[in-house]
Design a protein around this motif. Structure first.
Motif, PDB file in Angstrom:
ATOM      1  N   ALA A 201     -11.241 -11.980  -2.933  1.00 21.94           N
ATOM      2  CA  ALA A 201     -11.162 -13.038  -3.750  1.00 21.94           C
ATOM      3  C   ALA A 201     -11.560 -12.766  -5.370  1.00 21.94           C
ATOM      4  N   TYR A 202     -12.650 -11.906  -5.409  1.00 21.06           N
ATOM      5  CA  TYR A 202     -13.166 -11.648  -6.537  1.00 21.06           C
ATOM      6  C   TYR A 202     -12.241 -10.672  -7.340  1.00 21.06           C
ATOM      7  N   SER A 204      -8.639 -10.900  -6.815  1.00 15.96           N
ATOM      8  CA  SER A 204      -7.473 -11.398  -6.659  1.00 15.96           C
ATOM      9  C   SER A 204      -7.268 -12.889  -7.699  1.00 15.96           C
ATOM     10  N   LEU A 205      -8.575 -13.605  -7.737  1.00 21.21           N
ATOM     11  CA  LEU A 205      -8.484 -14.803  -8.524  1.00 21.21           C
ATOM     12  C   LEU A 205      -8.309 -14.395  -9.857  1.00 21.21           C
ATOM     13  N   PRO A 206      -8.910 -13.529 -10.420  1.00 27.50           N
ATOM     14  CA  PRO A 206      -8.527 -13.212 -11.909  1.00 27.50           C
ATOM     15  C   PRO A 206      -7.016 -12.949 -12.236  1.00 27.50           C
ATOM     16  N   LYS A 207      -6.426 -12.187 -11.318  1.00 26.45           N
ATOM     17  CA  LYS A 207      -5.001 -12.157 -11.595  1.00 26.45           C
ATOM     18  C   LYS A 207      -4.101 -13.615 -11.370  1.00 26.45           C
ATOM     19  N   MET A 208      -4.647 -14.411 -10.407  1.00 23.64           N
ATOM     20  CA  MET A 208      -3.863 -15.413 -10.026  1.00 23.64           C
ATOM     21  C   MET A 208      -4.193 -16.497 -11.111  1.00 23.64           C
ATOM     22  N   LEU A 209      -5.182 -16.789 -11.981  1.00 29.58           N
ATOM     23  CA  LEU A 209      -5.514 -17.501 -12.932  1.00 29.58           C
ATOM     24  C   LEU A 209      -4.549 -16.966 -14.163  1.00 29.58           C
ATOM     25  N   GLU A 210      -4.662 -15.680 -14.391  1.00 32.45           N
ATOM     26  CA  GLU A 210      -3.645 -15.352 -15.468  1.00 32.45           C
ATOM     27  C   GLU A 210      -2.366 -15.556 -15.354  1.00 32.45           C
ATOM     28  N   ALA A 227     -13.456 -21.005  -0.768  1.00 32.28           N
ATOM     29  CA  ALA A 227     -13.943 -20.897   0.546  1.00 32.28           C
ATOM     30  C   ALA A 227     -15.547 -20.891   0.648  1.00 32.28           C
ATOM     31  N   GLY A 228     -16.090 -21.005  -0.508  1.00 32.12           N
ATOM     32  CA  GLY A 228     -17.467 -21.131  -0.654  1.00 32.12           C
ATOM     33  C   GLY A 228     -18.230 -19.633  -0.808  1.00 32.12           C
ATOM     34  N   LEU A 229     -17.619 -18.673  -1.217  1.00 33.78           N
ATOM     35  CA  LEU A 229     -18.399 -17.399  -1.757  1.00 33.78           C
ATOM     36  C   LEU A 229     -19.141 -17.676  -2.944  1.00 33.78           C
ATOM     37  N   PRO A 230     -20.165 -17.062  -3.182  1.00 34.14           N
ATOM     38  CA  PRO A 230     -21.017 -17.065  -4.374  1.00 34.14           C
ATOM     39  C   PRO A 230     -19.925 -16.908  -5.666  1.00 34.14           C
ATOM     40  N   LEU A 231     -20.324 -17.630  -6.737  1.00 33.41           N
ATOM     41  CA  LEU A 231     -19.484 -17.609  -8.099  1.00 33.41           C
ATOM     42  C   LEU A 231     -19.929 -16.500  -8.833  1.00 33.41           C
ATOM     43  N   GLU A 232     -21.251 -16.344  -8.766  1.00 27.80           N
ATOM     44  CA  GLU A 232     -21.708 -15.530  -9.740  1.00 27.80           C
ATOM     45  C   GLU A 232     -21.038 -14.005  -9.921  1.00 27.80           C
ATOM     46  N   PRO A 233     -20.643 -13.170  -8.941  1.00 32.08           N
ATOM     47  CA  PRO A 233     -19.948 -12.078  -9.119  1.00 32.08           C
ATOM     48  C   PRO A 233     -18.423 -12.414  -9.702  1.00 32.08           C
ATOM     49  N   LEU A 234     -17.890 -13.677  -9.845  1.00 31.10           N
ATOM     50  CA  LEU A 234     -16.465 -13.604 -10.103  1.00 31.10           C
ATOM     51  C   LEU A 234     -16.324 -13.340 -11.407  1.00 31.10           C
ATOM     52  N   PRO A 235     -15.329 -12.467 -11.883  1.00 29.61           N
ATOM     53  CA  PRO A 235     -15.306 -11.865 -13.167  1.00 29.61           C
ATOM     54  C   PRO A 235     -14.046 -12.847 -13.911  1.00 29.61           C
ATOM     55  N   LEU A 236     -14.604 -13.437 -14.979  1.00 31.34           N
ATOM     56  CA  LEU A 236     -13.991 -14.493 -15.633  1.00 31.34           C
ATOM     57  C   LEU A 236     -13.810 -14.303 -17.182  1.00 31.34           C
ATOM     58  N   LEU A 237     -12.983 -13.289 -17.382  1.00 33.32           N
ATOM     59  CA  LEU A 237     -13.014 -12.969 -18.936  1.00 33.32           C
ATOM     60  C   LEU A 237     -12.022 -13.777 -19.685  1.00 33.32           C
ATOM     61  N   GLY A 238     -12.698 -14.515 -20.542  1.00 30.04           N
ATOM     62  CA  GLY A 238     -12.044 -15.583 -21.361  1.00 30.04           C
ATOM     63  C   GLY A 238     -12.106 -17.088 -20.702  1.00 30.04           C
ATOM     64  N   TRP A 239     -12.431 -17.136 -19.236  1.00 27.67           N
ATOM     65  CA  TRP A 239     -12.459 -18.406 -18.925  1.00 27.67           C
ATOM     66  C   TRP A 239     -13.877 -19.061 -18.876  1.00 27.67           C
TER      67      TRP A 239
END
Length: 376
Positions: A201-202, A204-210, A227-239
């Motif tokens: 998810a960490y 694939s989600l950035p690609k989905m958002l783009e 699904a409840g994974l911790p959000l801290e490691p999620l790379p959200l460049l620009g978001w």
């Protein structure tokens, strides 16, 4: 009344275990769970007692897919965690009425050897349609210890019965009952993003958002089923990630400077599925649930641990035209979404193939009633 012990091994398996647990609770049974993978949040949120360690491993339950994944889990304490799981199963089994396993051969091994008989198995992962020969000799031998085996498709019943598992019976696929209900609060139509419950998810989600940004002209609201994974490691460049303070429904908003807003949601998956025109997915169970509800899927491979190219191709064989596989880039994902949306023929075939693969809702209640007959 003594409880029924549910042993499961995966986020999707946990949600199915919850659906079965609710159906059993409606019949008057107590339910206690030992999830062998992850933190068991689905059971906790449903109000069931959860036993054993509550820890995420690096492989997300796919340790045997590669030596690297296995080594990462071992270094993170897999051996001691597993021993604690085994102790929890044995402890709950002492006071249990029966054991219900939801998962594959590992869950069956643990529940079958350490749980309380009678033993029941819901095999929600393996499929003849995707694998051709899904059950090993060892797994079939373990199945013979069960009073009932519930495969996920009618072909599974015939295949198992022909190979010595005479107690196999197909009553439907409980995946379609494992979707949270309730009002979501954001009006449809949605572009549903299903990044999955593993570390994929960490990535694939950035690609989905783009890709969602590239699809802004379609008028679909991007909604992430998280699904409840911790959000801290999620790379959200620009978001920008904004918490709403809610535990269910929209828990966060993802805001981009170009005006794109994506809603991050927990639970209420049924509302999301009913309001979605198309879904982008690197998930297992959630993708199959979407296909069963007639939502076309665009998928793309990740580096793992779950949604590798081999896993994606196996899911494609299962779901047929309900899943369109593309390369892992935002532009390819966006193009795949447009192909579905601008082709009524593709949409109709996707709905047909998805529903053929997944069956009709109501299996959790049918399985619970069948199980009840053996415990009366």
């Amino acid at each position: 009344m003594k409880p029924i012990l549910i042993v499961s091994n995966g986020h999707g398996e946990d949600t199915i275990g919850v659906a079965l647990g609710k159906a059993l609770a409606a019949l008057g049974y107590g339910v206690e769970a030992v999830p062998l993978v992850g933190r068991g949040l689905a059971y906790e949120e449903a109000g069931f007692a959860v036993w054993g360690p509550r820890k995420e491993m690096p492989s997300g339950g796919f340790a045997l897919q590669s030596p690297k994944a296995l080594w990462a889990d071992l270094r993170s304490g897999w051996f001691s965690m597993s021993l604690a799981h085994y102790r929890a199963v044995r402890w709950v089994a002492r006071q249990a009425l029966a054991t219900l396993v939801v998962g594959d051969i590992y869950a069956l091994l643990v529940g079958g050897l350490l749980g309380r008989r009678p033993l029941f198995l819901v095999q929600c992962r393996s499929t003849l349609r995707a694998l051709g020969r899904p059950y090993s000799v060892t797994e079939r031998l373990l199945m013979r210890r069960a009073m009932r085996v519930y495969p996920r498709e009618p072909e599974g019943e015939a295949w198992l019965r022909a190979r010595g598992v005479g107690q196999a019976v197909w009553l439907g696929n409980p995946m379609l009952d494992a979707v949270g209900e309730g009002s979501f609060g954001v009006p449809p139509p949605y572009l549903l993003l299903l990044p999955g419950s593993r570390q994929d998810a960490y990535e694939s989600l950035p690609k989905m958002l783009e890709a969602a940004r590239l699809l802004g002209d379609l008028g679909l609201k991007p909604v992430v089923a998280w699904a409840g994974l911790p959000l801290e490691p999620l790379p959200l460049l620009g978001w920008r990630l904004e918490a709403t303070g809610e535990r269910q429904g929209v828990t966060h908003r993802l805001c981009h400077p170009d005006g794109t807003i994506a809603y991050l949601a927990r639970g209420l998956l049924k509302s999301l599925l009913l309001g979605s025109r198309v879904a982008v997915s690197t998930s297992g169970t959630a993708a199959e649930q979407a296909a069963g509800y007639g939502v076309p899927l665009v998928g793309f491979p990740t580096s793992g641990p779950q949604y590798t190219r081999a896993f994606a191709e196996g899911q494609k064989r299962l779901l047929g035209a309900a899943l369109l596989l593309v390369e892992p880039s935002p532009s390819a994902i966006a193009q795949g979404v447009r192909r579905f949306l601008f082709s009524p023929k593709m949409q109709a075939q996707a709905r047909s193939d998805g529903r053929a693969a997944m069956g009709e809702p109501g299996a959790a209640q049918r399985i619970a009633l069948d199980l009840h007959r053996f415990l009366m």
